[in-house]
Design a protein around this motif. Structure first.
Motif, short mmCIF file in Angstrom:
data_model
loop_
_atom_site.label_atom_id
_atom_site.label_comp_id
_atom_site.label_asym_id
_atom_site.label_seq_id
_atom_site.Cartn_x
_atom_site.Cartn_y
_atom_site.Cartn_z
N ASP A 1 -10.39 2.24 10.61
CA ASP A 1 -10.25 0.82 10.85
C ASP A 1 -11.35 0.14 10.05
OD1 ASP A 1 -10.28 -1.80 11.79
OD2 ASP A 1 -9.75 -1.21 13.84
N LEU A 2 -10.97 -0.74 9.14
CA LEU A 2 -11.96 -1.34 8.26
C LEU A 2 -12.92 -2.27 9.00
CD1 LEU A 2 -9.66 -1.99 5.18
CD2 LEU A 2 -11.44 -0.24 5.40
N GLY B 1 1.49 -10.64 -6.65
CA GLY B 1 2.58 -11.64 -6.61
C GLY B 1 3.08 -11.78 -5.17
N TRP B 2 4.11 -12.58 -5.01
CA TRP B 2 4.64 -12.83 -3.65
C TRP B 2 5.66 -11.75 -3.33
CZ3 TRP B 2 8.33 -17.33 -1.94
CH2 TRP B 2 8.46 -17.30 -0.54
N TYR C 1 -8.22 -16.54 4.60
CA TYR C 1 -7.65 -15.64 3.59
C TYR C 1 -8.20 -15.99 2.20
CZ TYR C 1 -4.00 -12.95 1.17
OH TYR C 1 -3.32 -12.04 0.39
N LYS D 1 -10.65 -13.59 0.05
CA LYS D 1 -10.11 -13.01 -1.20
C LYS D 1 -10.96 -13.47 -2.40
CE LYS D 1 -6.48 -10.50 0.08
NZ LYS D 1 -6.40 -9.03 -0.12
N GLY E 1 0.83 -1.22 0.00
CA GLY E 1 0.00 0.00 0.00
C GLY E 1 0.85 1.26 0.00
N SER F 1 -6.22 -8.23 -4.54
CA SER F 1 -6.63 -9.59 -4.17
C SER F 1 -5.39 -10.48 -4.12
CB SER F 1 -7.67 -10.08 -5.18
OG SER F 1 -8.15 -11.33 -4.80
N SER G 1 7.10 -8.19 2.39
CA SER G 1 6.38 -7.24 3.26
C SER G 1 6.15 -7.97 4.57
CB SER G 1 5.03 -6.85 2.64
OG SER G 1 4.18 -7.98 2.64
N ARG G 2 5.46 -7.32 5.52
CA ARG G 2 5.18 -8.02 6.78
C ARG G 2 4.35 -9.28 6.48
NH1 ARG G 2 3.19 -4.34 11.67
NH2 ARG G 2 4.85 -3.04 10.80
N MET G 3 3.40 -9.16 5.54
CA MET G 3 2.59 -10.34 5.22
C MET G 3 3.38 -11.35 4.40
SD MET G 3 -0.99 -10.68 3.12
CE MET G 3 -1.98 -9.75 4.26
N GLY G 4 4.09 -10.89 3.40
CA GLY G 4 4.78 -11.81 2.48
C GLY G 4 6.03 -12.43 3.07
N1 LIG Z 1 2.74 -9.73 0.38
C1 LIG Z 1 2.33 -10.64 -0.49
O1 LIG Z 1 3.09 -11.54 -0.91
C2 LIG Z 1 0.91 -10.57 -1.05
C3 LIG Z 1 0.54 -11.52 -2.02
C4 LIG Z 1 -0.75 -11.46 -2.55
C5 LIG Z 1 -1.62 -10.47 -2.12
N2 LIG Z 1 -1.23 -9.58 -1.16
C6 LIG Z 1 -2.19 -8.55 -0.74
O2 LIG Z 1 -1.61 -7.27 -0.86
C7 LIG Z 1 -2.20 -6.38 0.10
C8 LIG Z 1 -1.11 -5.66 0.87
O3 LIG Z 1 -0.34 -6.65 1.55
P1 LIG Z 1 1.09 -6.39 2.19
O4 LIG Z 1 1.94 -7.52 1.80
O5 LIG Z 1 1.53 -4.99 1.92
O6 LIG Z 1 0.71 -6.59 3.73
P2 LIG Z 1 1.18 -5.84 5.06
O7 LIG Z 1 2.55 -5.27 4.93
O8 LIG Z 1 0.91 -6.82 6.13
O9 LIG Z 1 0.17 -4.60 5.15
C9 LIG Z 1 -1.19 -4.82 5.43
C10 LIG Z 1 -1.87 -3.48 5.55
O10 LIG Z 1 -3.27 -3.69 5.82
C11 LIG Z 1 -3.61 -2.88 6.94
N3 LIG Z 1 -4.74 -3.41 7.70
C12 LIG Z 1 -4.88 -4.62 8.28
N4 LIG Z 1 -6.03 -4.68 8.97
C13 LIG Z 1 -6.64 -3.48 8.83
C14 LIG Z 1 -7.85 -2.93 9.32
N5 LIG Z 1 -8.69 -3.61 10.13
N6 LIG Z 1 -8.17 -1.66 8.96
C15 LIG Z 1 -7.35 -0.94 8.18
N7 LIG Z 1 -6.17 -1.40 7.68
C16 LIG Z 1 -5.83 -2.65 8.02
C17 LIG Z 1 -2.34 -2.87 7.80
O11 LIG Z 1 -2.42 -1.84 8.78
P3 LIG Z 1 -1.52 -1.88 10.13
O12 LIG Z 1 -0.16 -1.39 9.74
O13 LIG Z 1 -2.26 -0.97 11.05
O14 LIG Z 1 -1.50 -3.30 10.60
C18 LIG Z 1 -1.30 -2.64 6.72
O15 LIG Z 1 -1.26 -1.29 6.34
C19 LIG Z 1 -3.10 -7.25 0.98
O16 LIG Z 1 -4.44 -7.13 0.57
C20 LIG Z 1 -2.60 -8.65 0.72
O17 LIG Z 1 -3.59 -9.62 0.94
C21 LIG Z 1 0.02 -9.60 -0.61
#
Ligand SMILES: NC(=O)c1ccc[n+]([C@@H]2O[C@H](COP(=O)([O-])OP(=O)(O)OC[C@H]3O[C@@H](n4cnc5c(N)ncnc54)[C@H](OP(=O)(O)O)[C@@H]3O)[C@@H](O)[C@H]2O)c1
Length: 228
Positions: A56-57, A182-183, A150, A154, A15, A134, A186-189
């Motif tokens: 907050d969503l 893609g992969w 998840y 999604k 983001g 997504s 990040s904190r999630m990936g």
């Molecule tokens: N990383 C990957 O490999 C990957 C692969 C496929 C899809 N995606 C998708 O890409 C998007 C971004 O992922 P990312 O890797 O950047 O993840 P990330 O670093 O974990 O960031 C997740 C973001 O979502 C926010 N969030 C979580 N819960 C929330 C809530 N209740 N209200 C508002 N904001 C909220 C977090 O806010 P806080 O900082 O406050 O926690 C953070 O800003 C996600 O939709 C994820 O599913 C990621």
């Protein structure tokens, strides 16, 4: 006119990279985060026409209040990037109702509420883009490979994309699409991921900048259509 974009989960990860890319495209960017300090810190780092929006969503009231305030201050929002995400990892036999609720709020209910609030002005102005971030983990074609909460939510975000796109009149310069980044590292990936957040942001930025003759109701990865 400077386009106004709103990015949920804009405070970090993909983001943040999307927000940075939109600023480079000349947009005013509303960086939505659930934590005020985090959203402000992100805007300071972005160092441009970026403004924090706290929502907050998980809270319908918070979303509605934030959008009422943001549209009053910054005018209609042209581009909505539903990027925020959470990954609950349990099996179906382990997940509690609140785990399902959290994933559903962030991936489906929040994006649906934002769409309800913002799409009417996009249609009235005949300009708008909604980009749902997504994942291939929610793709039936890719065997729903993600953890259940998840993958299911999604897949629901993908379905929301199809149903929202169907409410856009043919020929309107309003486009609603989903993308998989893609992969991404990040904190999630996690640290082992091969893509940078900037690389993960690329397809969303591409969708945000396509002209009126662009697709509606489709799913993309690396700028190419993929199957649901
Ligand atoms: N990383 C990957 O490999 C990957 C692969 C496929 C899809 N995606 C998708 O890409 C998007 C971004 O992922 P990312 O890797 O950047 O993840 P990330 O670093 O974990 O960031 C997740 C973001 O979502 C926010 N969030 C979580 N819960 C929330 C809530 N209740 N209200 C508002 N904001 C909220 C977090 O806010 P806080 O900082 O406050 O926690 C953070 O800003 C996600 O939709 C994820 O599913 C990621």
């Amino acid at each position: 006119m400077t386009p106004v974009s709103l990015v949920t989960g804009g405070n970090r990860g993909i983001g943040f990279a999307i927000a940075e890319g939109l600023l480079k495209l000349g947009h005013k960017v509303l960086v939505a985060g659930r934590n005020e300090d985090e959203a402000e810190r992100a805007c300071q780092l972005l160092n441009g026409d970026a403004h924090p929006v706290v929502m907050d969503l998980a809270s319908q009231d918070a979303i509605e209040d934030a959008i009422t305030r943001a549209t009053a201050i910054y005018s209609d929002i042209d581009i909505l990037i539903n990027n925020a995400g959470v990954m609950d990892k349990g099996a179906v036999t382990e997940l509690a109702a609140e785990d399902w609720q959290r994933s559903f709020d962030v991936h489906v209910k929040g994006p649906a509420t934002l769409t309800r609030l913002l799409l009417p002005a996009m249609l009235k102005n005949n300009y708008g883009r909604i980009i749902n971030v997504s994942s291939g983990y929610g793709s039936y074609n890719e065997k729903m490979a993600g953890p259940p909460a998840y993958a299911v939510t999604k897949a629901a975000l993908n379905a929301l994309t199809v149903k929202t796109a169907a409410e856009v009149p043919v020929g309107a310069n309003v486009k609603v699409n989903a993308m998989c980044p893609g992969w991404v590292h990040s904190r999630m990936g996690g640290p082992g991921a091969p893509l940078t957040p900037e690389e993960g942001a690329d397809t969303a930025l591409w969708l945000a900048s396509l002209d009126s003759d662009s697709p509606n109701g489709m799913f993309f990865r690396q700028r190419k259509p993929i199957r649901w």
